[in-house]
Design an enzyme around this catalytic site. Structure first.
Site, PDB file in Angstrom:
ATOM      1  N   SER A 102       0.865  -1.183   0.000  1.00 25.52           N
ATOM      2  CA  SER A 102       0.000   0.000   0.000  1.00 25.52           C
ATOM      3  C   SER A 102       0.892   1.219   0.000  1.00 25.52           C
ATOM      4  CB  SER A 102      -0.839  -0.009   1.283  1.00 25.52           C
ATOM      5  OG  SER A 102      -1.369   1.257   1.573  1.00 25.52           O
ATOM      6  N   TYR A 106      -1.862  -1.606  10.138  1.00 25.28           N
ATOM      7  CA  TYR A 106      -1.879  -1.713   8.676  1.00 25.28           C
ATOM      8  C   TYR A 106      -0.517  -1.317   8.098  1.00 25.28           C
ATOM      9  CZ  TYR A 106      -3.931  -1.087   3.962  1.00 25.28           C
ATOM     10  OH  TYR A 106      -4.245  -1.181   2.628  1.00 25.28           O
TER      11      TYR A 106
HETATM   12  N1  NAD Z   1      -8.620   0.292  -1.692  1.00 31.91           N
HETATM   13  C1  NAD Z   1      -7.544   0.992  -1.405  1.00 31.91           C
HETATM   14  O1  NAD Z   1      -7.563   2.232  -1.430  1.00 31.91           O
HETATM   15  C2  NAD Z   1      -6.256   0.301  -1.087  1.00 31.91           C
HETATM   16  C3  NAD Z   1      -5.105   1.097  -0.963  1.00 31.91           C
HETATM   17  C4  NAD Z   1      -3.882   0.487  -0.678  1.00 31.91           C
HETATM   18  C5  NAD Z   1      -3.813  -0.891  -0.547  1.00 31.91           C
HETATM   19  N2  NAD Z   1      -4.952  -1.637  -0.664  1.00 31.91           N
HETATM   20  C6  NAD Z   1      -4.800  -3.075  -0.510  1.00 31.91           C
HETATM   21  O2  NAD Z   1      -5.307  -3.714  -1.671  1.00 31.91           O
HETATM   22  C7  NAD Z   1      -5.769  -5.026  -1.352  1.00 31.91           C
HETATM   23  C8  NAD Z   1      -7.172  -5.220  -1.896  1.00 31.91           C
HETATM   24  O3  NAD Z   1      -8.032  -4.320  -1.219  1.00 31.91           O
HETATM   25  P1  NAD Z   1      -9.429  -3.782  -1.792  1.00 31.91           P
HETATM   26  O4  NAD Z   1      -9.420  -2.330  -1.590  1.00 31.91           O
HETATM   27  O5  NAD Z   1      -9.711  -4.365  -3.116  1.00 31.91           O
HETATM   28  O6  NAD Z   1     -10.402  -4.370  -0.670  1.00 31.91           O
HETATM   29  P2  NAD Z   1     -11.744  -5.236  -0.710  1.00 31.91           P
HETATM   30  O7  NAD Z   1     -12.248  -5.265   0.688  1.00 31.91           O
HETATM   31  O8  NAD Z   1     -12.671  -4.760  -1.778  1.00 31.91           O
HETATM   32  O9  NAD Z   1     -11.196  -6.681  -1.133  1.00 31.91           O
HETATM   33  C9  NAD Z   1     -10.396  -7.442  -0.259  1.00 31.91           C
HETATM   34  C10 NAD Z   1     -10.935  -8.857  -0.210  1.00 31.91           C
HETATM   35  O10 NAD Z   1     -10.096  -9.603   0.702  1.00 31.91           O
HETATM   36  C11 NAD Z   1     -10.926 -10.453   1.449  1.00 31.91           C
HETATM   37  N3  NAD Z   1     -10.286 -10.832   2.715  1.00 31.91           N
HETATM   38  C12 NAD Z   1     -10.175 -10.105   3.854  1.00 31.91           C
HETATM   39  N4  NAD Z   1      -9.553 -10.831   4.802  1.00 31.91           N
HETATM   40  C13 NAD Z   1      -9.259 -12.028   4.246  1.00 31.91           C
HETATM   41  C14 NAD Z   1      -8.624 -13.197   4.731  1.00 31.91           C
HETATM   42  N5  NAD Z   1      -8.192 -13.275   5.998  1.00 31.91           N
HETATM   43  N6  NAD Z   1      -8.477 -14.255   3.897  1.00 31.91           N
HETATM   44  C15 NAD Z   1      -8.941 -14.194   2.611  1.00 31.91           C
HETATM   45  N7  NAD Z   1      -9.560 -13.112   2.112  1.00 31.91           N
HETATM   46  C16 NAD Z   1      -9.721 -12.044   2.917  1.00 31.91           C
HETATM   47  C17 NAD Z   1     -12.184  -9.637   1.697  1.00 31.91           C
HETATM   48  O11 NAD Z   1     -13.287 -10.483   2.056  1.00 31.91           O
HETATM   49  C18 NAD Z   1     -12.364  -8.951   0.352  1.00 31.91           C
HETATM   50  O12 NAD Z   1     -13.174  -9.716  -0.523  1.00 31.91           O
HETATM   51  C19 NAD Z   1      -5.655  -5.142   0.182  1.00 31.91           C
HETATM   52  O13 NAD Z   1      -4.467  -5.810   0.514  1.00 31.91           O
HETATM   53  C20 NAD Z   1      -5.590  -3.694   0.626  1.00 31.91           C
HETATM   54  O14 NAD Z   1      -4.933  -3.546   1.860  1.00 31.91           O
HETATM   55  C21 NAD Z   1      -6.155  -1.073  -0.919  1.00 31.91           C
END
Ligand code: NAD
Length: 329
Positions: free
Chosen positions: A147, A164
């Site tokens: 991230s 985080y």
């Molecule tokens: N959205 C943002 O702005 C952002 C920014 C930086 C990093 N990220 C990272 O990107 C990645 C994807 O995030 P996103 O925004 O698409 O989120 P999201 O919540 O839409 O998707 C994440 C998915 O991971 C699943 N999940 C959570 N815990 C889990 C576990 N223990 N085992 C298996 N699956 C699990 C959730 O059920 C969900 O379906 C994450 O690692 C997040 O930290 C997101």
């Protein structure tokens, strides 16, 4: 790797957001996919949609798996190898993640460690389970999602992000450390790290769900009280996000708004983010920044590391931008 056609990819957290889009776009490009998620219904639906949108012969499977539990990761691995009748995988997107554990001081230890377990140990267990299968591919890529909080350990004034950020720094450090290790010991595999800024997804609601809480609309007053205790409320009031003396209903509405605004007012959509990731993986890049915010924070922190948490100083070049550079009306 200039094409994903005929390959087999693993995507964790494939039930929502960037993971779901990766599953859909990979399948559309002729890549078979094994996706897992904590939310079994969401990943089954994502797999069915991707299967329907893929060319004939593309296989997409959905699996229930909590990546923070090594036994479940190993079961997921065994299931997918059997379902896809394969002895290797070509791509692993370690994408699953949750937010939370913001304060080391005021948040519960249990919440802090849960966020760290999913965001760090989940990536670690998947690397342990899948690296031998990427090596067996002969042309494998491990893509770990960190991230912008893997570059900068804060969300700004009054908004700590400790669990985080700690996990996401670990994911970035591990991925960078693997570059030389793979070169020396497994030259048929490479690693990339994804550093997204703000991407429009349901991560706010999904992170609450992962903690056993309902959607913000359905939260009881007691659940709201536990989620946002008095100290955190005072911080929200200071940050101008909540009115002084706000009622439980106003707090609930603020959470609902935070979730929908995070998803709907983001500068980059989940689909756009997935396209950026896949294009970068095809191009051979290892450092995949997503969004102008991520690029800006990366540049600012590298230019002025000592000012990383002196926000006025860190972002001062933006404040001083000459009028000529201001966007036209
Ligand atoms: N959205 C943002 O702005 C952002 C920014 C930086 C990093 N990220 C990272 O990107 C990645 C994807 O995030 P996103 O925004 O698409 O989120 P999201 O919540 O839409 O998707 C994440 C998915 O991971 C699943 N999940 C959570 N815990 C889990 C576990 N223990 N085992 C298996 N699956 C699990 C959730 O059920 C969900 O379906 C994450 O690692 C997040 O930290 C997101």
């Amino acid at each position: 790797m200039d094409s994903f056609t005929g390959k087999l990819a693993v995507v964790t957290g494939g039930g929502s957001g960037m993971g779901r889009e990766l599953v859909r776009q990979l399948a559309a490009q002729g890549c078979s996919v094994a996706a897992c998620d904590l939310n079994a219904d969401a990943v089954a639906e994502a797999a069915a949609t991707a299967r329907a949108g893929g060319p004939p012969g593309v296989q997409v499977s959905g699996h229930a798996c909590d990546v923070s539990d090594e036994a479940q990761v190993l079961r997921f691995r065994d299931e997918l190898l059997e379902e896809h009748a394969s002895d290797h995988v070509d791509l692993v997107f370690s994408n699953a993640g949750i937010g939370g554990g913001s304060s080391f001081i005021t948040d519960s230890r249990q919440e802090w460690e849960r966020v760290f377990a999913v965001d760090w140990w989940g990536v670690y267990y998947c690397a342990r389970a899948f690296l031998p299968l990427l090596i067996a591919s002969g042309d494998g890529v491990l893509i770990n999602t960190s991230s912008v909080n893997g570059l900068w350990a804060s969300l700004g004034p009054g908004m700590p992000q400790t669990a985080y950020s700690t996990a996401k720094f670990a994911v970035r450090g591990f991925s960078e450390a693997l570059i030389e290790d793979l070169r020396a010991h497994a030259p048929g595999v490479r690693v990339a790290v994804v550093l997204p800024g703000h991407v429009g997804t349901d991560i706010v609601a999904n992170s609450l769900r992962a903690r056993g809480l309902p959607a913000p609309e359905q939260m009881s007053d007691a659940q709201l009280e536990e989620l946002i205790p008095a100290g955190a409320r005072a911080g929200l009031i200071r940050a101008g996000l909540l009115a002084e003396g706000a009622s439980a209903e106003q707090l609930r509405q603020m959470l609902v708004r935070m979730n929908t605004d995070f998803r709907d007012k983001a500068p980059v959509s989940a689909a756009e983010a997935a396209t950026i990731i896949l294009d970068a993986v095809r191009s051979g890049a290892w450092r995949i920044l997503i969004g102008e915010d991520a690029n800006m924070i990366d540049a600012a922190v590298r230019a002025k590391p000592e000012a990383a948490y002196d926000y006025a100083e860190l972002f001062s070049p933006l404040a001083r931008k000459p009028a000529a550079e201001a966007p036209e009306q």
